[in-house]
Write a protein that holds these residues in place. Structure first.
Motif, PDB file in Angstrom:
ATOM      1  N   MET A 132       9.943   9.603   3.672  1.00 49.32           N
ATOM      2  CA  MET A 132      10.874   8.462   3.710  1.00 49.32           C
ATOM      3  C   MET A 132      11.712   8.450   2.440  1.00 49.32           C
ATOM      4  O   MET A 132      11.198   8.610   1.340  1.00 49.32           O
ATOM      5  CB  MET A 132      10.090   7.153   3.857  1.00 49.32           C
ATOM      6  CG  MET A 132       9.176   7.145   5.102  1.00 49.32           C
ATOM      7  SD  MET A 132       8.217   5.634   5.256  1.00 49.32           S
ATOM      8  CE  MET A 132       9.523   4.533   5.722  1.00 49.32           C
ATOM      9  N   LYS A 155      -0.483   2.554  12.449  1.00 49.10           N
ATOM     10  CA  LYS A 155      -0.298   3.932  11.986  1.00 49.10           C
ATOM     11  C   LYS A 155      -1.520   4.488  11.261  1.00 49.10           C
ATOM     12  O   LYS A 155      -1.405   5.171  10.242  1.00 49.10           O
ATOM     13  CB  LYS A 155       0.933   4.010  11.076  1.00 49.10           C
ATOM     14  CG  LYS A 155       2.240   3.590  11.736  1.00 49.10           C
ATOM     15  CD  LYS A 155       2.617   4.542  12.850  1.00 49.10           C
ATOM     16  CE  LYS A 155       3.959   4.166  13.475  1.00 49.10           C
ATOM     17  NZ  LYS A 155       4.350   5.093  14.557  1.00 49.10           N
ATOM     18  N   ASN A 212       5.991   1.027  11.143  1.00 50.39           N
ATOM     19  CA  ASN A 212       5.871   1.277   9.708  1.00 50.39           C
ATOM     20  C   ASN A 212       6.351   0.101   8.869  1.00 50.39           C
ATOM     21  O   ASN A 212       6.645   0.253   7.680  1.00 50.39           O
ATOM     22  CB  ASN A 212       6.666   2.524   9.324  1.00 50.39           C
ATOM     23  CG  ASN A 212       6.004   3.795   9.811  1.00 50.39           C
ATOM     24  OD1 ASN A 212       6.361   4.346  10.841  1.00 50.39           O
ATOM     25  ND2 ASN A 212       4.997   4.259   9.067  1.00 50.39           N
ATOM     26  N   SER A 244       4.343   4.257   4.374  1.00 53.94           N
ATOM     27  CA  SER A 244       4.132   5.581   4.946  1.00 53.94           C
ATOM     28  C   SER A 244       2.636   5.869   4.901  1.00 53.94           C
ATOM     29  O   SER A 244       2.046   5.950   3.827  1.00 53.94           O
ATOM     30  CB  SER A 244       4.915   6.640   4.155  1.00 53.94           C
ATOM     31  OG  SER A 244       4.600   7.940   4.615  1.00 53.94           O
ATOM     32  N   THR A 285       0.774   8.477   5.364  1.00 49.65           N
ATOM     33  CA  THR A 285       0.455   9.909   5.327  1.00 49.65           C
ATOM     34  C   THR A 285      -0.794  10.119   4.481  1.00 49.65           C
ATOM     35  O   THR A 285      -1.555   9.191   4.241  1.00 49.65           O
ATOM     36  CB  THR A 285       1.643  10.694   4.759  1.00 49.65           C
ATOM     37  OG1 THR A 285       1.990  10.166   3.474  1.00 49.65           O
ATOM     38  CG2 THR A 285       2.857  10.573   5.683  1.00 49.65           C
ATOM     39  N   ARG A 336       2.024   5.237   0.645  1.00 48.72           N
ATOM     40  CA  ARG A 336       3.138   4.750  -0.170  1.00 48.72           C
ATOM     41  C   ARG A 336       3.765   3.541   0.511  1.00 48.72           C
ATOM     42  O   ARG A 336       3.757   3.427   1.737  1.00 48.72           O
ATOM     43  CB  ARG A 336       4.191   5.842  -0.364  1.00 48.72           C
ATOM     44  CG  ARG A 336       3.673   7.090  -1.063  1.00 48.72           C
ATOM     45  CD  ARG A 336       4.782   8.108  -1.264  1.00 48.72           C
ATOM     46  NE  ARG A 336       5.329   8.590   0.004  1.00 48.72           N
ATOM     47  CZ  ARG A 336       6.368   9.413   0.094  1.00 48.72           C
ATOM     48  NH1 ARG A 336       6.975   9.827  -1.018  1.00 48.72           N
ATOM     49  NH2 ARG A 336       6.803   9.817   1.266  1.00 48.72           N
ATOM     50  N   SER A 337       4.335   2.658  -0.282  1.00 45.79           N
ATOM     51  CA  SER A 337       4.976   1.471   0.275  1.00 45.79           C
ATOM     52  C   SER A 337       6.112   1.011  -0.628  1.00 45.79           C
ATOM     53  O   SER A 337       6.172   1.377  -1.810  1.00 45.79           O
ATOM     54  CB  SER A 337       3.951   0.333   0.440  1.00 45.79           C
ATOM     55  OG  SER A 337       3.506  -0.110  -0.824  1.00 45.79           O
TER      56      SER A 337
END
Length: 454
Positions: A1, A102, A143, A160, A162, A166-167
């Motif tokens: 992102m 997610k 998301n 995210s 993954t 992360r934000s």
């Protein structure tokens, strides 16, 4: 992102990150009983002595026993297995909110940190830090994450999920007024704590309900409040949006469930119907809809779960279908997934109900015990396997612990009939079916009883 930068402080992952459960921490519950390594839990039906150890979570909760139940829920089916997979700690104060999206689980408490857990392994992945604590509500959609805080504001985050979580904060609602703007427009902020949220994806509208009795509608495209109306005579406790038709449901401590619709071509909302079946405060809502049916559930302080069925006349009306009995104290939270309804209560238990499509009856499949205080929030997801339908249920409350439950439904006969050798004739078998129908179903709607008596 693309919105992430190297200096952004979006992830605060502890160095000693490790699974927060071991074989000694697991507690298992099947239809035969509970096996726990910790001290004995509070009983499913607390005595007067055990009531003293838990303080009511809200002024309108009287901790009164619900009416005596003449029809007890059935014992869990042998084809169902449920056990506590993990107990997640590290929370400061009561846990008020849980959301799943997610592959990540988000939990909010009195702290300013929104903790993030890996959905399958139950490992803490990091946290999101806000400027204000008391994260009362968390709502996840794709998301995007929405959180409410003590300062009566809503914060919108992008994340995210993954390998490295992360934000980034996208917006704060309402936005700060520009000091040089003329005329200066005051932000349309709630006057009291925000208690509930709902998101309508088709129009990118965020609904917020508050203790100030109002509902506000925020359009995310321009981050502005496009409508605000007094919804109830008391605090708004829960709000839902039907993603199919945009219908809005609200409930309140005034004992009412209301249905709202947006005026065509406008942003304002109008009341279509009020549903009232009991004077007790309504604390939670849940919606279960499919192409065949649409059912609305409401949990109230008298320990009952009322449900309404949407009529097929095309008018959008809902008729009362009955109520589910089982909890001894107030029902605080509800969650629906597939044909299953989950209810959390002040009696420290979680009940799992299933609606039978053919008969319309609700059966209590299991009672999950393990919390040491009222269950304030629930969230669930499907965990599909080859021949087993599995669910992961996340629950939390005033005991500062998030519990992860694994529920397995094995294929097998749904109706079990046990008849003695002396009761094999046809008339006795019909009698047995009728008797089991009453004993196994906790649905006691007056109209349902009237039909059965006829």
């Amino acid at each position: 992102m693309e919105f992430f930068s190297k200096r952004s402080s979006w992830s605060y992952i502890d160095e000693d990150q490790r699974p927060l459960h071991s074989s000694a921490d697991l507690s298992f519950k099947t239809h035969q009983g509970i096996y726990e390594t910790e001290p004995p839990m509070s009983p499913a039906r607390p005595s007067s002595a055990s009531m003293v150890s838990f303080a009511p979570s809200s002024p309108e909760s009287t901790w009164a026993f619900s009416p005596q139940h003449h029809h007890q829920p059935p014992s869990p089916s042998p084809t169902l297995l449920c056990y506590c997979l993990a107990s997640l700690h590290r929370h400061h104060g009561s846990v008020y909110s849980i959301a799943i999206s997610k592959g990540a689980v988000f939990t909010g408490s009195d702290s300013k940190r929104i903790r993030v857990w890996r959905q399958s392994e139950c490992i803490e992945r990091g946290h999101i830090k806000a400027k204000s604590g008391h994260v009362n509500v968390i709502l996840a959609f794709g998301n995007t994450l929405f959180t409410t805080h003590k300062d009566r504001k809503v914060r919108v985050w992008a994340f995210s999920a993954t390998d490295h979580f992360r934000s980034k904060k996208l917006a704060t609602l309402p936005q700060k007024a520009r000091p040089l703007s003329f005329p200066r427009v005051q932000p349309q902020q709630h006057k009291d704590v925000i208690t509930c949220m709902a998101f309508y994806n088709a129009e990118a509208l965020l609904y917020t309900g508050s203790r100030d009795k109002t509902v506000k509608v925020w359009r995310l495209t321009n981050k502005k409040c496009v409508d605000s109306f007094i919804a109830h005579e008391d605090r708004v406790n829960a709000i839902l949006v039907n993603q199919g038709d945009g219908c809005v449901f609200t409930c309140s401590s005034d004992g009412l469930v209301k249905i709202w619709r947006r005026v065509y071509g406008e942003s304002s909302h109008t009341l279509t119907i009020s549903l009232s079946f009991q004077p007790s405060p309504v604390n939670a809502l849940a919606l279960s809809s499919s192409y065949k049916s649409c059912n609305l559930y409401s949990g109230s302080s008298d320990g009952l779960i009322n449900f309404w069925e949407k009529e097929d006349d095309g008018g959008g009306r809902y008729s009362h279908g009955g109520f589910l009995q089982g909890h001894r104290f107030a029902v605080i939270c509800l969650e629906t997934i597939d044909k299953v309804v989950l209810s959390g209560s002040e009696d420290t238990t979680i009940r799992m109900w299933r609606r039978e499509e053919e008969s319309g009856f609700h059966v209590c499949l299991a009672v999950l015990e393990g919390h040491r205080g009222p269950v304030k929030c629930l969230s669930a997801c499907v965990e599909m396997e080859k021949v087993v339908v599995g669910y992961l249920v996340y629950s939390a409350g005033t005991d500062r612990t998030v519990k992860v439950w694994s529920i397995k439904l094995f294929p097998g006969e749904k109706k079990v009939m046990v008849v003695d050798d002396e009761e094999k004739d046809e008339d006795d078998e019909i009698d047995m079916k009728k008797r089991m129908c009453y004993e196994m179903s906790p649905v006691l709607s007056p109209s349902w009883v009237h039909r059965k008596r006829q």
